[in-house]
Every structure is written in C-alpha cells, then in structure tokens.
Design an enzyme around this catalytic site. Structure first.
Site, mmCIF file in Angstrom:
data_model
loop_
_atom_site.group_PDB
_atom_site.id
_atom_site.type_symbol
_atom_site.label_atom_id
_atom_site.label_comp_id
_atom_site.label_asym_id
_atom_site.label_seq_id
_atom_site.Cartn_x
_atom_site.Cartn_y
_atom_site.Cartn_z
ATOM 1 N N SER A 1 0.795 -1.239 0.000
ATOM 2 C CA SER A 1 0.000 0.000 0.000
ATOM 3 C C SER A 1 0.816 1.272 0.000
ATOM 4 O O SER A 1 0.284 2.363 -0.238
ATOM 5 C CB SER A 1 -0.930 0.011 1.215
ATOM 6 O OG SER A 1 -2.044 -0.797 0.931
ATOM 7 N N LYS B 1 0.418 3.506 -2.943
ATOM 8 C CA LYS B 1 -0.799 4.271 -3.223
ATOM 9 C C LYS B 1 -0.574 5.787 -3.298
ATOM 10 O O LYS B 1 -1.055 6.431 -4.254
ATOM 11 C CB LYS B 1 -1.856 3.950 -2.161
ATOM 12 C CG LYS B 1 -2.328 2.489 -2.196
ATOM 13 C CD LYS B 1 -3.193 2.156 -0.997
ATOM 14 C CE LYS B 1 -3.711 0.718 -1.010
ATOM 15 N NZ LYS B 1 -4.450 0.364 0.222
ATOM 16 N N TYR C 1 -2.987 -3.170 -10.354
ATOM 17 C CA TYR C 1 -2.911 -2.875 -8.917
ATOM 18 C C TYR C 1 -2.062 -3.913 -8.194
ATOM 19 O O TYR C 1 -1.168 -3.577 -7.415
ATOM 20 C CB TYR C 1 -4.319 -2.842 -8.328
ATOM 21 C CG TYR C 1 -4.338 -2.760 -6.826
ATOM 22 C CD1 TYR C 1 -4.709 -3.862 -6.045
ATOM 23 C CD2 TYR C 1 -3.944 -1.590 -6.159
ATOM 24 C CE1 TYR C 1 -4.696 -3.795 -4.661
ATOM 25 C CE2 TYR C 1 -3.935 -1.519 -4.782
ATOM 26 C CZ TYR C 1 -4.303 -2.631 -4.030
ATOM 27 O OH TYR C 1 -4.281 -2.575 -2.660
ATOM 28 N N TYR D 1 -4.835 4.442 7.801
ATOM 29 C CA TYR D 1 -6.159 3.805 7.864
ATOM 30 C C TYR D 1 -6.908 4.170 9.150
ATOM 31 O O TYR D 1 -6.937 5.332 9.530
ATOM 32 C CB TYR D 1 -6.020 2.272 7.763
ATOM 33 C CG TYR D 1 -5.188 1.828 6.583
ATOM 34 C CD1 TYR D 1 -4.032 1.079 6.739
ATOM 35 C CD2 TYR D 1 -5.544 2.219 5.282
ATOM 36 C CE1 TYR D 1 -3.262 0.682 5.653
ATOM 37 C CE2 TYR D 1 -4.784 1.824 4.196
ATOM 38 C CZ TYR D 1 -3.649 1.060 4.388
ATOM 39 O OH TYR D 1 -2.887 0.673 3.319
ATOM 40 N N VAL E 1 1.394 -3.706 3.987
ATOM 41 C CA VAL E 1 1.391 -5.010 4.683
ATOM 42 C C VAL E 1 2.670 -5.814 4.415
ATOM 43 O O VAL E 1 2.912 -6.827 5.052
ATOM 44 C CB VAL E 1 0.158 -5.860 4.282
ATOM 45 C CG1 VAL E 1 -1.121 -5.240 4.843
ATOM 46 C CG2 VAL E 1 0.074 -6.050 2.780
HETATM 47 N N1 LIG Z 1 -2.331 -2.233 3.391
HETATM 48 C C1 LIG Z 1 -1.743 -2.884 2.346
HETATM 49 O O1 LIG Z 1 -0.541 -2.804 2.148
HETATM 50 C C2 LIG Z 1 -2.642 -3.701 1.464
HETATM 51 C C3 LIG Z 1 -2.068 -3.937 0.095
HETATM 52 C C4 LIG Z 1 -2.459 -5.244 -0.516
HETATM 53 N N2 LIG Z 1 -1.936 -5.394 -1.847
HETATM 54 C C5 LIG Z 1 -4.004 -5.401 -0.568
HETATM 55 O O2 LIG Z 1 -4.548 -4.849 -1.496
HETATM 56 O O3 LIG Z 1 -4.622 -5.950 0.290
#
Ligand SMILES: NC(=O)CC[C@H](N)C(=O)O
Length: 620
Positions: free
Chosen positions: A82, A85, A206, A258, A276
């Site tokens: 993430s 993003k 993605y 988040y 993550v």
């Molecule tokens: N918070 C994250 O890093 C989530 C990314 C992961 N690729 C997902 O879409 O669940």
C-alpha cells in the site's frame, strides 16, 4: 519467543569507535531499542508475504540535501504494497489532471480498515489510501495508459526512489490468486461507474504495483521526494508537481494509516503510509523522509517496530508537523545601509562626500532560506519600520526556495515600493533560473526593478545613482599621477619623481585579465585611469578600484598573486618591478619605511571593512 541480542547492525561504519552524526546515533539507538520487540505478526492473507523474515529490521532517513542515513536491514528488499498508493495518486493527479481524479475518488478519511468494501454517499471511494481508492486510481491510469499502465507506474515509482525497481513475481502471483476481497471491491467500483476498464485488467495493474520491490532506503528517498516538493533530493529530478505533492501529503495525513490515522496524526504528526509488506514511510514537509522495514504488523496492518521508530523520531526531536517553529526573523541574515557597509569601490572625494551625506539612501537586505509568506511579510515590515530608502537591494544568493505565497507577497511588496518611487535591486539570482522566471512573471510590468548578479555590483550601481542624483559625477576616464597614490603618501617630490622614472605605463582593454592568482608576484601597480576589479579564483569579488589606487602591492609581502585582477573598463596603470622598487628602497630607506607603513594602513582599513561586514552578518 527468542530473546536473542540485537544482531550486529550491518553498517559500513564501526559505530562503537567512530564519531558519527547525532542523528545516525539516534537511529542506531532506535534500532537497538526496538529490535527485541516481537509484537505483531507477518501478514499471510497473501500467502507469499508469510515467507518474510520476521527478524528483519531496517531504518533509513533521507534529508532534503540528499544525505541518506541507514541502520540495520535498510537494503533488504520487500514489496511496497500500500505504500505505492500515495505515489500512484500523485502520478494520476499530474498525468490525468486533478478534476478527473477528484471526480471519482474522495479525499475524506473513512475510519475503516484498508480493505473495507464500502463507498461513500456518492458511491465513490472515500480516499486514495484505502484499497477501493487505490484500485480506482490504478483504474484511471489503466484507462489513460492502457497496456502501458503498469510500466508507467513502475517508472514513476523508480523516479521517486532514484533507481529502477523490480517486481516480486511470486508475491504478484500469490495476491492475484487470493485477492477475492479486492475483486469484490473492484466489481463494486465497476457497478458504481468508477471503474471503466475490465476488473481483471485493473487488478493486474494494482496487484503488480503492490508487488514492486523496495528497501527501507528507497522508502526514505521516496518520502523525502514528497517532503521536497516533488524533487528527488538524491537525483535532483522533479518527479511530480508541488500541487500533486500537497494533495498527496494531505490524504496521507488524514488516511495514510487507515483506522489508526487519527491517533497517528495526534501522536506522531508526520504524514505517513504503511504497507502489509512491513514497510512504513513518513514524509515531513521541508524536512525529511523516513523509511522503515519490519514485517511484523499490528491489527491495523501497520508495522509495529516501524510505528515505534516514527513515534520516537517525532517525540525526541519535536517534529510534529503542527509545531513548526520557523522563525521568520531568521530570513534576514544581514540588514544594513551603505553608510554602514559601502561597496568595495574606491571612490573620489566628491563621490565619498555625497554618499556620506546620504548614508541611508541605499538599504541592503541579505535574505536566507525560504522566501515564504511569513518570511516575506517579516521583511516587508522591517522595511516599513524605518526611513524609506531610495534603493532597496534584496540579495537572494542564500535563498534556497520560494513558495507561491512568498512570491505573491514579494511582488506586492515591489509594487508598493514602486508606488513610493523606491527602486528595487535584486542580486544573487541568475536570469536563467526558474526563480527569476517566477519573480518576473509577477513583477515584469514594474519599472522599478533592476538586477545584478553580484551584490557588490548592485551596491556600486545604487551608490552611483545616488552620486548622480546629488550632482556628482563618476569619472572613470580621469587619470591620476603617482602623487595621489595613498601608498606613496609622505614621500618627497624627488622621491616620487625617481619612482615615476622607474615606472612603465601599461594599457589594458575592457575585460582583460591583468594579474592571475598563483602567478609569481614580481611587480606592483598604481592605477592611473579606468576601473578594475579584484576577484578570488572562485569569483568572489574583493574590490573594485578606480584611478588613484594601487594593486598587486602584496608583492611586497608575498611571492605569488593571491587573486585575479581584471579591467572593468579600459585602464592604464604604472607598473614598477619589485627589483627596481627594492633598489629604490635601498637608496631611500626612510621612503621605503614610509611606504611599508602606508601599506600597513591600507591593509588595516581593508580589515576594518571586512570585519564590519562580518559583524553585519553575525548581527542578531
Ligand atoms: N495495506 C496494504 O498494504 C494492502 C495492500 C495489498 N496489496 C491489498 O490490497 O490488500
């Protein structure tokens, strides 16, 4: 639960014995302190992520001048997840335009977990930091770049990091095979008319962007690029626009962590984004970028040790972004008028008298740092708080950045000065620079702005205008004989005649170099007419001399020339070789002693001027 001691921190330096910057020591201390913390669990909802080594722990901090601190496993690669993003959002804003992006992606915090299958009241994703928003963003890029969408993203991520980035195909395959929750989100976006492209095509982009491999070092540089208004501090490349940066940092601030975002901004106060894969990057505007890697995650999906590093850095140095303590008073490093610090031009008596009668006619403000709203406001109040000069010189050579607000206020200040017939002179800025373009775009219609790159030239020019305004004349063509030379003051007429007989009159063209630093010093000169200037090899101008001044006289003390001497206009000078001069001194020891005393006096006067200038710079 292992109780192993911290592994030897793999770093080029042997810290125990060598001195190091305190920030390096602080980061090493964080690493040692948080190493034993084994809270959290490695993500495994994407099976391949579960293979990460939970012991890995790397920290890196990048400064805006391009220095990168590293501790521990700062070079261990892991998938960005993430953390991609914010960068994809910034890329989309620049590439597709804010209207198109903001039309389908909200900017409100959701308070939900990152994988929440929920849209806002307009059936749009709450923000680009949750999966729904990120998938929508990747969809926009796919819509615009079609089959090149992922390579567009990978290329841009690489420019943020300053190097080409690879992809962990195993993680990509693993997520593509198990990403049903994201498929549900994508179909929801499709039915809400947010996604125009086929779901599988968008998710392929993605998932692959999430599988891009980075290190803690990369994260620090990427974060520092955001902190540096979109300019990568290591490569110097402008990766995205300041507009995209400010919007990206805004959504990182409100949603980057988040459903932990509110507490994060309250406690840490540095815009951040987690992933993550175990990474966290934090971007403190105008200060630094921080990257960390430790795969054990808390219940929000944020790296446990990574959060502790960010908290420790913020708390220890008071870096909460809302307690900025930029003191506008530091924006002026020197504030004086020509009475206190005239140019280095040697002037004739009538010029000196006029300038002495109008010491505050020319005001000089040497500025430093960022020309921001508050700094320019402070400068304008310093000007308003004292007698209005005829000329104001703003020296910008120590100015490192200009904000849009600062530039707007600066233009309004120049306009105000024009209304009161004050001439603005800029120095220390090159006409080829972007900053010059920004200033002239706002002040080009004003008739009261001049510019000279060298501060001394700007002061000389303003002084000349004052001399003209009060009936004086600047006489470059006037010639002087040896009798007016301060170095020969006190010699008898016969002694001066004998010296004149030893002299050779030399002629120089405009721009001709008369002396060069490092050459043997075997003669001294008495300027007869014209203007010359003395500069150090690095271009620093030491003095501008007009007729009646000596130069090259340090040959009496030193074997080599210490500076260049160049003719500003055509000039003539008396040259006497050192051998002839020594023979003269042997015949007239008292005259020789007198000349050396005059030289000491001249040097003392130059030292006084130099000290006065240093005091101005040091003045609080
Ligand atoms: N918070 C994250 O890093 C989530 C990314 C992961 N690729 C997902 O879409 O669940």
């Amino acid at each position: 639960m292992t109780t192993e001691q911290p592994k030897p921190i793999r770093h080029p330096q042997h810290w125990a014995t060598a001195a190091m910057p305190p920030l390096q020591r602080f980061l090493a201390g964080c690493h040692a302190e948080f190493w034993p913390d084994h809270d959290g669990a490695v993500a495994n909802y994407i099976p391949e992520l579960g293979k990460a080594d939970p012991a890995h722990f790397g920290i890196s901090l990048a400064t805006l001048d391009g220095h990168v601190y590293e501790v521990g496993d700062s070079r261990v690669p892991f998938t960005i997840q993430s953390m991609s993003k914010p960068f994809v959002f910034a890329i989309a804003l620049d590439a597709l335009g804010s209207d198109q992006v903001e039309r389908v992606i909200g900017v409100e915090p959701s308070g939900d977990p990152f994988n929440s299958i929920r849209l806002n009241a307009e059936n749009h994703p709450f923000n680009p930091m949750v999966n729904a928003g990120a998938i929508a963003c990747s969809g926009l890029v796919r819509q615009a770049r079609h089959g090149d969408a992922f390579e567009t993203i990978r290329d841009a991520l690489g420019r943020f990091a300053g190097r080409r980035l690879d992809v962990d195909d195993a993680v990509f395959t693993s997520e593509a095979a198990t990403g049903d929750r994201n498929r549900a989100i994508a179909y929801l976006l499709r039915t809400s008319d947010v996604l125009k492209e086929p779901v599988d095509d968008v998710l392929a982009v993605y998932f692959r962007q999430c599988a891009v491999l980075v290190t803690a070092r990369d994260c620090a540089i990427m974060a520092a690029t955001l902190a540096n208004r979109g300019v990568n501090p290591v490569t110097g490349e402008q990766v995205v626009t300041p507009y995209a940066v400010s919007r990206t940092l805004a959504v990182m601030t409100s949603s980057g962590m988040y459903d932990f975002a509110g507490e994060w901004i309250y406690r840490v106060g540095i815009p951040a984004k987690s992933g993550v894969g175990g990474g966290i990057l934090a971007s403190l505007p105008a200060r630094l970028g921080l990257g960390s890697y430790s795969p054990r995650l808390d219940g929000h999906g944020n790296s446990v040790r990574g959060i502790k590093v960010c908290e420790a850095l913020s708390a220890h140095y008071g870096l909460h972004m809302l307690n900025r303590s930029d003191d506008a008073r530091t924006s002026i490093i020197a504030d004086y008028d020509i009475g206190a610090n005239p140019s280095r031009r040697s002037r004739r008596a009538q010029e000196r008298d006029i300038l002495a009668a109008h010491p505050d006619a020319v005001r000089v403000l040497e500025l430093v740092g960022t020309l921001s709203f508050s700094n320019v406001d402070y400068v304008s109040r310093q000007l308003a708080g004292s007698a209005r000069p005829q000329f104001v010189i703003f020296d910008l050579h120590r100015v490192t950045a200009m904000t849009q607000a600062g530039l707007r206020l600066l233009a309004e200040l120049f306009r105000e000065l024009a209304d009161f017939h004050v001439t603005v002179v800029l120095s220390g800025i090159r006409r080829s620079s972007a900053e010059w373009q920004e200033i002239t775009e706002r002040t080009g219609d004003l008739g009261n702005v001049r510019d000279f790159y060298l501060l001394d030239t700007a002061i000389e020019w303003a002084e000349d205008q004052i001399v003209y305004r009060y009936g004086g004349a600047i006489d470059f063509i006037e010639t002087t004989e040896l009798a007016e030379q301060p170095l020969l003051a006190g010699l008898s007429g016969d002694e001066r005649h004998e010296l004149a007989a030893l002299a050779t009159i030399k002629h120089y063209q405009q721009g001709e170099r008369i002396l060069a630093a490092g050459e043997p010093a075997n003669s001294l000169f008495f300027l007869r007419s014209g203007v010359i200037h003395v500069t150090l090899p690095d271009g620093i101008r030491l003095a501008t001399l007009t007729a009646g001044q000596c130069f090259g006289e340090m040959a009496l003390l030193e074997p080599l020339r210490s500076a260049d001497v160049v003719a500003d206009f055509s000039a003539t000078a008396f040259e006497i070789t050192l051998d002839d001069f020594e023979r003269f001194r042997a015949r007239h020891p008292k005259a020789g002693e007198r000349i050396m005393r005059n030289l000491a006096q001249l040097l003392a006067e130059r030292l006084t001027i130099a000290n006065a200038r240093l005091n101005l710079l040091a003045a609080d």
